[in-house]
Design a protein around this motif. Structure first.
Motif, PDB file in Angstrom:
ATOM      1  N   PRO A 226       9.376 -54.336  67.702  1.00 53.63           N
ATOM      2  CA  PRO A 226      10.148 -55.477  68.192  1.00 53.63           C
ATOM      3  C   PRO A 226      10.206 -56.657  67.226  1.00 53.63           C
ATOM      4  O   PRO A 226      10.906 -57.623  67.486  1.00 53.63           O
ATOM      5  CB  PRO A 226       9.400 -55.866  69.468  1.00 53.63           C
ATOM      6  N   SER A 302      15.371 -51.705  64.438  1.00 52.06           N
ATOM      7  CA  SER A 302      14.484 -52.441  65.334  1.00 52.06           C
ATOM      8  C   SER A 302      14.005 -51.517  66.457  1.00 52.06           C
ATOM      9  O   SER A 302      14.678 -50.545  66.807  1.00 52.06           O
ATOM     10  CB  SER A 302      15.197 -53.653  65.914  1.00 52.06           C
ATOM     11  N   GLY A 303      12.836 -51.813  66.984  1.00 51.33           N
ATOM     12  CA  GLY A 303      12.310 -51.054  68.113  1.00 51.33           C
ATOM     13  C   GLY A 303      12.075 -49.597  67.761  1.00 51.33           C
ATOM     14  O   GLY A 303      11.463 -49.281  66.749  1.00 51.33           O
ATOM     15  N   ASP A 304      12.605 -48.716  68.602  1.00 50.48           N
ATOM     16  CA  ASP A 304      12.512 -47.284  68.362  1.00 50.48           C
ATOM     17  C   ASP A 304      13.879 -46.790  67.900  1.00 50.48           C
ATOM     18  O   ASP A 304      14.898 -47.157  68.486  1.00 50.48           O
ATOM     19  CB  ASP A 304      12.101 -46.568  69.655  1.00 50.48           C
ATOM     20  N   ILE A 307      16.336 -45.157  70.535  1.00 55.56           N
ATOM     21  CA  ILE A 307      16.803 -45.873  71.723  1.00 55.56           C
ATOM     22  C   ILE A 307      17.829 -46.917  71.300  1.00 55.56           C
ATOM     23  O   ILE A 307      17.505 -47.856  70.558  1.00 55.56           O
ATOM     24  CB  ILE A 307      15.613 -46.535  72.459  1.00 55.56           C
ATOM     25  N   PHE A 308      19.063 -46.736  71.714  1.00 56.37           N
ATOM     26  CA  PHE A 308      20.167 -47.630  71.354  1.00 56.37           C
ATOM     27  C   PHE A 308      20.140 -47.950  69.867  1.00 56.37           C
ATOM     28  O   PHE A 308      20.292 -49.102  69.465  1.00 56.37           O
ATOM     29  CB  PHE A 308      20.117 -48.924  72.182  1.00 56.37           C
ATOM     30  N   THR A 332       9.551 -49.734  71.340  1.00 53.05           N
ATOM     31  CA  THR A 332      10.872 -50.192  71.769  1.00 53.05           C
ATOM     32  C   THR A 332      10.761 -51.566  72.441  1.00 53.05           C
ATOM     33  O   THR A 332       9.704 -51.914  72.987  1.00 53.05           O
ATOM     34  CB  THR A 332      11.531 -49.144  72.688  1.00 53.05           C
ATOM     35  N   ALA A 333      11.858 -52.330  72.389  1.00 48.85           N
ATOM     36  CA  ALA A 333      11.834 -53.717  72.879  1.00 48.85           C
ATOM     37  C   ALA A 333      11.327 -53.806  74.316  1.00 48.85           C
ATOM     38  O   ALA A 333      10.526 -54.692  74.636  1.00 48.85           O
ATOM     39  CB  ALA A 333      13.228 -54.323  72.763  1.00 48.85           C
ATOM     40  N   TYR A 383      18.960 -53.461  78.081  1.00 45.37           N
ATOM     41  CA  TYR A 383      19.140 -53.901  76.697  1.00 45.37           C
ATOM     42  C   TYR A 383      20.534 -54.504  76.545  1.00 45.37           C
ATOM     43  O   TYR A 383      21.465 -54.123  77.243  1.00 45.37           O
ATOM     44  CB  TYR A 383      19.025 -52.706  75.732  1.00 45.37           C
ATOM     45  N   MET A 384      20.664 -55.392  75.597  1.00 43.66           N
ATOM     46  CA  MET A 384      21.970 -55.955  75.213  1.00 43.66           C
ATOM     47  C   MET A 384      22.664 -56.607  76.392  1.00 43.66           C
ATOM     48  O   MET A 384      23.900 -56.551  76.511  1.00 43.66           O
ATOM     49  CB  MET A 384      22.858 -54.859  74.581  1.00 43.66           C
ATOM     50  N   ALA A 413      10.684 -60.520  72.569  1.00 38.60           N
ATOM     51  CA  ALA A 413       9.506 -59.751  72.985  1.00 38.60           C
ATOM     52  C   ALA A 413       8.678 -59.314  71.771  1.00 38.60           C
ATOM     53  O   ALA A 413       9.233 -58.996  70.720  1.00 38.60           O
ATOM     54  CB  ALA A 413       9.950 -58.517  73.766  1.00 38.60           C
ATOM     55  N   PRO A 439      16.953 -61.954  70.787  1.00 37.93           N
ATOM     56  CA  PRO A 439      17.307 -60.818  71.640  1.00 37.93           C
ATOM     57  C   PRO A 439      16.465 -60.805  72.912  1.00 37.93           C
ATOM     58  O   PRO A 439      15.350 -61.333  72.933  1.00 37.93           O
ATOM     59  CB  PRO A 439      16.970 -59.612  70.764  1.00 37.93           C
ATOM     60  N   ALA A 440      17.019 -60.220  73.971  1.00 35.17           N
ATOM     61  CA  ALA A 440      16.314 -60.253  75.260  1.00 35.17           C
ATOM     62  C   ALA A 440      16.378 -58.920  75.981  1.00 35.17           C
ATOM     63  O   ALA A 440      17.333 -58.148  75.827  1.00 35.17           O
ATOM     64  CB  ALA A 440      16.925 -61.343  76.140  1.00 35.17           C
ATOM     65  N   ILE A 441      15.350 -58.686  76.773  1.00 35.10           N
ATOM     66  CA  ILE A 441      15.325 -57.566  77.710  1.00 35.10           C
ATOM     67  C   ILE A 441      15.364 -58.157  79.118  1.00 35.10           C
ATOM     68  O   ILE A 441      14.653 -59.122  79.405  1.00 35.10           O
ATOM     69  CB  ILE A 441      14.032 -56.731  77.549  1.00 35.10           C
TER      70      ILE A 441
HETATM   71  N1  SAH Z   1      16.291 -49.650  69.028  1.00 34.60           N
HETATM   72  C1  SAH Z   1      15.987 -50.929  69.636  1.00 34.60           C
HETATM   73  C2  SAH Z   1      17.121 -51.437  70.463  1.00 34.60           C
HETATM   74  C3  SAH Z   1      18.316 -51.851  69.675  1.00 34.60           C
HETATM   75  S1  SAH Z   1      19.617 -52.439  70.658  1.00 34.60           S
HETATM   76  C4  SAH Z   1      14.712 -50.776  70.465  1.00 34.60           C
HETATM   77  O1  SAH Z   1      14.231 -49.645  70.679  1.00 34.60           O
HETATM   78  O2  SAH Z   1      14.171 -51.784  70.873  1.00 34.60           O
HETATM   79  C5  SAH Z   1      19.424 -54.166  70.524  1.00 34.60           C
HETATM   80  C6  SAH Z   1      18.865 -54.725  71.799  1.00 34.60           C
HETATM   81  O3  SAH Z   1      17.486 -54.501  71.854  1.00 34.60           O
HETATM   82  C7  SAH Z   1      18.995 -56.231  71.916  1.00 34.60           C
HETATM   83  O4  SAH Z   1      20.257 -56.595  72.397  1.00 34.60           O
HETATM   84  C8  SAH Z   1      17.916 -56.532  72.919  1.00 34.60           C
HETATM   85  O5  SAH Z   1      18.332 -56.235  74.219  1.00 34.60           O
HETATM   86  C9  SAH Z   1      16.851 -55.534  72.538  1.00 34.60           C
HETATM   87  N2  SAH Z   1      15.832 -56.125  71.647  1.00 34.60           N
HETATM   88  C10 SAH Z   1      15.569 -55.800  70.372  1.00 34.60           C
HETATM   89  N3  SAH Z   1      14.502 -56.478  69.910  1.00 34.60           N
HETATM   90  C11 SAH Z   1      14.092 -57.255  70.921  1.00 34.60           C
HETATM   91  C12 SAH Z   1      13.023 -58.174  71.092  1.00 34.60           C
HETATM   92  N4  SAH Z   1      12.163 -58.435  70.111  1.00 34.60           N
HETATM   93  N5  SAH Z   1      12.875 -58.769  72.282  1.00 34.60           N
HETATM   94  C13 SAH Z   1      13.713 -58.493  73.296  1.00 34.60           C
HETATM   95  N6  SAH Z   1      14.727 -57.641  73.192  1.00 34.60           N
HETATM   96  C14 SAH Z   1      14.919 -57.031  72.031  1.00 34.60           C
END
Ligand code: SAH
Length: 475
Positions: A226, A302-304, A307-308, A332-333, A383-384, A413, A439-441
């Protein structure tokens, strides 16, 4: 189960002496074995009764004494007699390994039947119990191993340094050796005594393999987590350290991108919301091209990555171009967000599962899953959804979720400036909160209420943990 009373080892004798005591037939038999090695072989007896002249050994016709043991690796006592007794005693005193013919009680080691294809050797041992059987086994192995096996091993050994320089990946090196050692061309040339020809074939093969190595690189799709440097996996870090090029999203913070090898090339393919500086097609193409230049590429997401992350399109492009790749998972976020909010997304008797869903369809079209999600009874991690959070809330209520259903939002996050707030579907749809940048969840569901949403309380907790960080307040 019968266990071994001996432990087979390969004992180093190069640069040392093998000492054979005795001047008769037994000593000659041991000398024949010893000269297979490149140790210096000396035969000592006060009376030499056998002809050692066609073996490369030093014969000294004198009474055995301690000086004969200098720089010795192994000692064989062949024929009985006064020399044998002195040698046994002195060898034991010197702590050197001793073999006495036909006297197992004196032996520190036994001599196996040997199949010699230097540098490959096969030793067959029966612990002295069934020497005939051991010889039979040896005959079978002799027949099974081509005579030029040693030459082949020598050829591979000679090429070793060149192989190391020309072929960078260990996997590819193994492939080269395997092909070399099973090449029928090389084998035939060696069998016919055409060593130069064999060398040439081996070099051709090496050049082929080296070209392949240069031509195709490797792509790692790596989850960066994240955004905090210490939420990267160790594997991700290791892969980053060996990257030639790092192709990263906008969402991956600079500090994480900087964790890569210092002189790695870095390409920002900026896919932050509303700023698509590179199309996905262009990114796919770039990964393929970089790998084809033989580079170690890290596609940092970013994240995994699964996933998206649009990993599917990149994988498809790599597959089509026959490029090797691997995926390194990340936090993942939503997982980081749940931890920040101390929210168990699955909760006994409340939520039997969690769904990660996007608020946007592909190319910003509307998604069709709200009805299914509203009916699921599961915790939703959306997400998003930040910019259309009110629409999402209205959809969910329209599809049957209670207006009082808790909604928790975590911005940034897993990062130092993580911020969060708790609301419900009704409030969110009528009166969307103003949220911190980042970015937000968005979590939706009954389990959400059990999180720690009070920013102050959570900050206090952080202070207690000695991790005081300035948190941005969420409205
Ligand atoms: N592959 C990423 C997701 C990418 S899509 C994962 O697994 O996390 C992009 C979305 O991820 C953003 O719009 C937001 O909803 C979420 N996101 C990514 N980083 C974040 C963070 N640090 N905190 C909160 N949401 C996050």
């Amino acid at each position: 189960m019968t266990r071994l009373g001996i432990f087979p080892v390969s004992y180093k004798v190069r640069g040392k002496k093998i000492v054979i005591v005795g001047g008769g037939a037994e000593a000659l038999a041991k000398a024949r074995l010893a000269v297979k090695t490149d140790a210096e072989v000396i035969v000592v007896a006060r009376k030499i009764e056998t002809d050692f002249s066609n073996l490369e050994v030093t014969v000294s016709e004198e009474i055995f004494n301690a000086s004969h043991l200098e720089n010795a690796a192994l000692v064989f006592v062949g024929d009985e007699g006064p020399d044998a007794d002195i040698a046994k005693r002195l060898t034991k005193e010197a702590g050197l390994p001793l073999n006495v013919v036909d006297q197992p009680e004196y032996c520190d080691f036994f001599t196996p039947a040997i199949v010699d294809r230097a540098p490959i050797s096969v030793a067959i041992s029966s612990e002295g119990e069934a020497p005939v059987l051991a010889r039979l086994v040896r005959a079978k192995i002799e027949a099974a191993l081509p005579l030029h096996l040693g030459k082949l091993a020598g050829l591979a050994g000679k090429l070793r340094n060149t192989v190391e320089t020309l072929i960078s990946s260990g996997d590819r090196r193994r492939k080269f050796y395997q092909e070399l050692l099973t090449s029928s061309k090389v084998e035939k040339a060696l069998a016919e005594g055409k060593d130069d020809q064999a060398n040439q074939w081996a070099n051709h093969l090496l050049v082929d393999h080296a070209n392949v190595d240069r031509r195709t690189g490797f792509v790692h799709l790596v989850g960066a987590g994240p955004g905090a440097e210490d939420l990267l996996t160790l594997r991700a870090q290791r892969v980053l350290q060996s990257a030639d090029v790092i192709v990263h999203d906008q969402l991956v913070p600079e500090a994480v991108v900087q964790m890569g090898r210092r002189d790695a090339e870095r390409v920002a393919v900026g896919k932050a919301k509303g700023r698509h500086s590179f199309t996905q097609k262009r990114i796919n193409q770039m990964l393929v091209e970089l790998a084809q230049q033989g580079k170690q590429v890290v596609r940092l997401k970013s994240g995994d990555p699964m996933i998206f992350g649009r990993a599917a399109e990149e994988i498809e492009a790599l597959k089509a171009a026959n490029i090797e790749y691997a995926i390194v998972p990340g936090v993942t976020a939503a997982a980081a967000a749940a931890s920040d909010a101390q929210l168990p997304v699955t909760l006994r008797n409340v939520a039997s599962g969690v769904v990660y869903a996007t608020a946007h369809g592909a190319d910003d079209t509307a998604v069709k899953h709200w009805s299914v999600l509203a009916q699921s009874g599961l915790t939703l991690g959306i997400y998003m959804g930040k910019s259309i959070i009110s629409e999402v809330a209205r959809e969910l209520v329209a599809e049957g979720l209670a207006a009082t259903t808790p909604v928790g939002i975590v911005v940034n996050a897993g990062r130092a400036n993580s911020a969060r707030c708790l609301s419900n579907l009704n409030d969110i749809s009528e009166n969307p909160p103003s949220l911190a940048d980042g970015p937000a969840i968005v979590f939706v569901g009954e389990a959400v209420a059990s999180g720690a949403w009070l920013q102050e309380a959570a900050d206090e907790q952080k202070n207690l943990n000695g991790e005081a960080q300035s948190s941005q307040q969420v409205a």
